[in-house]
Design a protein around this motif. Structure first.
Motif, PDB file in Angstrom:
ATOM      1  N   ASP A  54      47.030  54.694  38.463  1.00  0.00           N
ATOM      2  CA  ASP A  54      47.893  53.860  37.624  1.00  0.00           C
ATOM      3  C   ASP A  54      47.020  52.965  36.743  1.00  0.00           C
ATOM      4  O   ASP A  54      46.306  52.094  37.230  1.00  0.00           O
ATOM      5  CB  ASP A  54      48.803  53.008  38.520  1.00  0.00           C
ATOM      6  CG  ASP A  54      49.813  52.208  37.737  1.00  0.00           C
ATOM      7  OD1 ASP A  54      49.721  52.158  36.492  1.00  0.00           O
ATOM      8  OD2 ASP A  54      50.708  51.635  38.370  1.00  0.00           O
ATOM      9  N   SER A  55      47.084  53.199  35.433  1.00  0.00           N
ATOM     10  CA  SER A  55      46.229  52.428  34.521  1.00  0.00           C
ATOM     11  C   SER A  55      46.579  50.947  34.524  1.00  0.00           C
ATOM     12  O   SER A  55      45.688  50.102  34.369  1.00  0.00           O
ATOM     13  CB  SER A  55      46.319  52.994  33.104  1.00  0.00           C
ATOM     14  OG  SER A  55      47.626  52.844  32.595  1.00  0.00           O
ATOM     15  N   GLU A  56      47.839  50.607  34.710  1.00  0.00           N
ATOM     16  CA  GLU A  56      48.210  49.187  34.768  1.00  0.00           C
ATOM     17  C   GLU A  56      47.595  48.530  35.995  1.00  0.00           C
ATOM     18  O   GLU A  56      47.108  47.410  35.930  1.00  0.00           O
ATOM     19  CB  GLU A  56      49.732  49.030  34.785  1.00  0.00           C
ATOM     20  CG  GLU A  56      50.391  49.345  33.466  1.00  0.00           C
ATOM     21  CD  GLU A  56      51.894  49.123  33.526  1.00  0.00           C
ATOM     22  OE1 GLU A  56      52.321  48.128  34.130  1.00  0.00           O
ATOM     23  OE2 GLU A  56      52.616  49.954  32.970  1.00  0.00           O
ATOM     24  N   TRP A  57      47.629  49.239  37.136  1.00  0.00           N
ATOM     25  CA  TRP A  57      47.033  48.695  38.357  1.00  0.00           C
ATOM     26  C   TRP A  57      45.529  48.527  38.165  1.00  0.00           C
ATOM     27  O   TRP A  57      44.957  47.497  38.517  1.00  0.00           O
ATOM     28  CB  TRP A  57      47.301  49.624  39.551  1.00  0.00           C
ATOM     29  CG  TRP A  57      46.724  49.078  40.823  1.00  0.00           C
ATOM     30  CD1 TRP A  57      47.305  48.194  41.666  1.00  0.00           C
ATOM     31  CD2 TRP A  57      45.435  49.350  41.363  1.00  0.00           C
ATOM     32  NE1 TRP A  57      46.467  47.904  42.710  1.00  0.00           N
ATOM     33  CE2 TRP A  57      45.297  48.610  42.541  1.00  0.00           C
ATOM     34  CE3 TRP A  57      44.374  50.159  40.967  1.00  0.00           C
ATOM     35  CZ2 TRP A  57      44.153  48.646  43.331  1.00  0.00           C
ATOM     36  CZ3 TRP A  57      43.227  50.189  41.749  1.00  0.00           C
ATOM     37  CH2 TRP A  57      43.135  49.444  42.914  1.00  0.00           C
ATOM     38  N   LEU A  58      44.872  49.528  37.585  1.00  0.00           N
ATOM     39  CA  LEU A  58      43.429  49.438  37.344  1.00  0.00           C
ATOM     40  C   LEU A  58      43.082  48.295  36.405  1.00  0.00           C
ATOM     41  O   LEU A  58      42.112  47.562  36.624  1.00  0.00           O
ATOM     42  CB  LEU A  58      42.903  50.761  36.773  1.00  0.00           C
ATOM     43  CG  LEU A  58      42.765  51.905  37.766  1.00  0.00           C
ATOM     44  CD1 LEU A  58      42.428  53.193  37.036  1.00  0.00           C
ATOM     45  CD2 LEU A  58      41.713  51.589  38.795  1.00  0.00           C
ATOM     46  N   SER A  59      43.879  48.115  35.369  1.00  0.00           N
ATOM     47  CA  SER A  59      43.636  47.030  34.425  1.00  0.00           C
ATOM     48  C   SER A  59      43.792  45.674  35.098  1.00  0.00           C
ATOM     49  O   SER A  59      42.955  44.780  34.931  1.00  0.00           O
ATOM     50  CB  SER A  59      44.600  47.148  33.243  1.00  0.00           C
ATOM     51  OG  SER A  59      44.429  46.078  32.360  1.00  0.00           O
ATOM     52  N   ALA A  60      44.852  45.518  35.888  1.00  0.00           N
ATOM     53  CA  ALA A  60      45.077  44.250  36.586  1.00  0.00           C
ATOM     54  C   ALA A  60      43.988  44.013  37.622  1.00  0.00           C
ATOM     55  O   ALA A  60      43.502  42.885  37.780  1.00  0.00           O
ATOM     56  CB  ALA A  60      46.453  44.248  37.249  1.00  0.00           C
ATOM     57  N   LYS A  61      43.569  45.048  38.335  1.00  0.00           N
ATOM     58  CA  LYS A  61      42.510  44.924  39.338  1.00  0.00           C
ATOM     59  C   LYS A  61      41.201  44.526  38.673  1.00  0.00           C
ATOM     60  O   LYS A  61      40.463  43.678  39.170  1.00  0.00           O
ATOM     61  CB  LYS A  61      42.349  46.251  40.096  1.00  0.00           C
ATOM     62  CG  LYS A  61      41.393  46.192  41.247  1.00  0.00           C
ATOM     63  CD  LYS A  61      41.949  45.370  42.374  1.00  0.00           C
ATOM     64  CE  LYS A  61      41.068  45.464  43.598  1.00  0.00           C
ATOM     65  NZ  LYS A  61      41.509  44.580  44.657  1.00  0.00           N
ATOM     66  N   THR A  62      40.910  45.120  37.516  1.00  0.00           N
ATOM     67  CA  THR A  62      39.703  44.788  36.764  1.00  0.00           C
ATOM     68  C   THR A  62      39.714  43.327  36.344  1.00  0.00           C
ATOM     69  O   THR A  62      38.721  42.609  36.513  1.00  0.00           O
ATOM     70  CB  THR A  62      39.574  45.697  35.528  1.00  0.00           C
ATOM     71  OG1 THR A  62      39.518  47.051  35.957  1.00  0.00           O
ATOM     72  CG2 THR A  62      38.344  45.356  34.714  1.00  0.00           C
ATOM     73  N   LYS A  63      40.848  42.854  35.826  1.00  0.00           N
ATOM     74  CA  LYS A  63      40.956  41.453  35.420  1.00  0.00           C
ATOM     75  C   LYS A  63      40.811  40.524  36.614  1.00  0.00           C
ATOM     76  O   LYS A  63      40.183  39.472  36.526  1.00  0.00           O
ATOM     77  CB  LYS A  63      42.279  41.206  34.705  1.00  0.00           C
ATOM     78  CG  LYS A  63      42.318  41.794  33.320  1.00  0.00           C
ATOM     79  CD  LYS A  63      43.653  41.568  32.644  1.00  0.00           C
ATOM     80  CE  LYS A  63      43.701  42.263  31.309  1.00  0.00           C
ATOM     81  NZ  LYS A  63      44.995  42.153  30.662  1.00  0.00           N
ATOM     82  N   ASN A  64      41.365  40.923  37.763  1.00  0.00           N
ATOM     83  CA  ASN A  64      41.255  40.122  38.974  1.00  0.00           C
ATOM     84  C   ASN A  64      39.798  39.997  39.411  1.00  0.00           C
ATOM     85  O   ASN A  64      39.325  38.897  39.723  1.00  0.00           O
ATOM     86  CB  ASN A  64      42.092  40.750  40.097  1.00  0.00           C
ATOM     87  CG  ASN A  64      41.970  40.013  41.399  1.00  0.00           C
ATOM     88  OD1 ASN A  64      41.158  40.379  42.238  1.00  0.00           O
ATOM     89  ND2 ASN A  64      42.773  38.983  41.571  1.00  0.00           N
ATOM     90  N   ILE A  65      39.086  41.101  39.402  1.00  0.00           N
ATOM     91  CA  ILE A  65      37.678  41.084  39.802  1.00  0.00           C
ATOM     92  C   ILE A  65      36.847  40.293  38.803  1.00  0.00           C
ATOM     93  O   ILE A  65      35.962  39.520  39.191  1.00  0.00           O
ATOM     94  CB  ILE A  65      37.154  42.520  39.971  1.00  0.00           C
ATOM     95  CG1 ILE A  65      37.822  43.146  41.200  1.00  0.00           C
ATOM     96  CG2 ILE A  65      35.641  42.552  40.094  1.00  0.00           C
ATOM     97  CD1 ILE A  65      37.566  44.621  41.368  1.00  0.00           C
ATOM     98  N   GLN A  66      37.140  40.422  37.518  1.00  0.00           N
ATOM     99  CA  GLN A  66      36.428  39.636  36.503  1.00  0.00           C
ATOM    100  C   GLN A  66      36.664  38.150  36.714  1.00  0.00           C
ATOM    101  O   GLN A  66      35.738  37.340  36.608  1.00  0.00           O
ATOM    102  CB  GLN A  66      36.872  40.049  35.098  1.00  0.00           C
ATOM    103  CG  GLN A  66      36.370  41.400  34.663  1.00  0.00           C
ATOM    104  CD  GLN A  66      36.977  41.843  33.352  1.00  0.00           C
ATOM    105  OE1 GLN A  66      38.054  41.396  32.948  1.00  0.00           O
ATOM    106  NE2 GLN A  66      36.298  42.759  32.666  1.00  0.00           N
ATOM    107  N   ASN A  67      37.911  37.768  37.030  1.00  0.00           N
ATOM    108  CA  ASN A  67      38.233  36.371  37.260  1.00  0.00           C
ATOM    109  C   ASN A  67      37.506  35.842  38.499  1.00  0.00           C
ATOM    110  O   ASN A  67      36.953  34.738  38.478  1.00  0.00           O
ATOM    111  CB  ASN A  67      39.740  36.182  37.415  1.00  0.00           C
ATOM    112  CG  ASN A  67      40.129  34.735  37.506  1.00  0.00           C
ATOM    113  OD1 ASN A  67      39.730  33.930  36.672  1.00  0.00           O
ATOM    114  ND2 ASN A  67      40.870  34.384  38.541  1.00  0.00           N
ATOM    115  N   GLU A  68      37.497  36.633  39.570  1.00  0.00           N
ATOM    116  CA  GLU A  68      36.786  36.217  40.780  1.00  0.00           C
ATOM    117  C   GLU A  68      35.295  36.065  40.501  1.00  0.00           C
ATOM    118  O   GLU A  68      34.661  35.114  40.972  1.00  0.00           O
ATOM    119  CB  GLU A  68      37.005  37.230  41.898  1.00  0.00           C
ATOM    120  CG  GLU A  68      38.402  37.198  42.481  1.00  0.00           C
ATOM    121  CD  GLU A  68      38.643  38.292  43.507  1.00  0.00           C
ATOM    122  OE1 GLU A  68      37.710  39.086  43.789  1.00  0.00           O
ATOM    123  OE2 GLU A  68      39.768  38.349  44.029  1.00  0.00           O
ATOM    124  N   SER A  69      34.733  36.972  39.720  1.00  0.00           N
ATOM    125  CA  SER A  69      33.319  36.905  39.365  1.00  0.00           C
ATOM    126  C   SER A  69      33.020  35.672  38.523  1.00  0.00           C
ATOM    127  O   SER A  69      32.014  34.988  38.727  1.00  0.00           O
ATOM    128  CB  SER A  69      32.913  38.166  38.613  1.00  0.00           C
ATOM    129  OG  SER A  69      31.565  38.115  38.235  1.00  0.00           O
TER     130      SER A  69
END
Length: 116
Positions: A54-69
């Motif tokens: 799911d591209s939406e899930w991947l996009s949200a997961k990527t943003k989440n990891i970027q924010n945590e980083s």
């Protein structure tokens, strides 16, 4: 990551070579059919089931990891600045002690008659 080219005669919906290929395939499918049923955003992504297709899930997961980083980098920078302040304070104290020791050393030398 390896890319497996499709064999001749294989259907368009063949199994992807890896999760990234699956994500690209899912993104193409969602672009043709519309969005997914789940409303993802980077704040609630940990509550959502993992779906590498799911591209939406991947996009949200990527943003989440970027924010945590980003938050981790900010915390590290704050610790660095705190450590720099403590180090500077210690240097100031050592310089003050060094000056006091020099004065005491000169005083002892004067009393012993080695300096005038």
């Amino acid at each position: 990551m390896s890319y497996r080219p499709q064999q001749q005669g294989s259907p368009q919906s063949a199994a992807p070579a890896n999760k990234w290929a699956a994500a690209a395939q899912a993104a193409e499918h969602q672009a043709r059919t519309g969005s997914s049923a789940y409303n993802y955003n980077w704040q609630n992504i940990d509550e959502a089931p993992e779906d590498y297709n799911d591209s939406e899930w991947l996009s949200a997961k990527t943003k989440n990891i970027q924010n945590e980083s980003l938050q981790s980098s900010r915390r590290a920078l704050a610790k660095l600045n705190e450590a720099e302040g403590v180090g500077q304070s210690n240097l100031d104290k050592l310089n003050k002690q060094s000056g006091e020791l020099q004065v005491m050393g000169r005083g002892l030398l004067v009393k012993m008659g080695q300096l005038s």
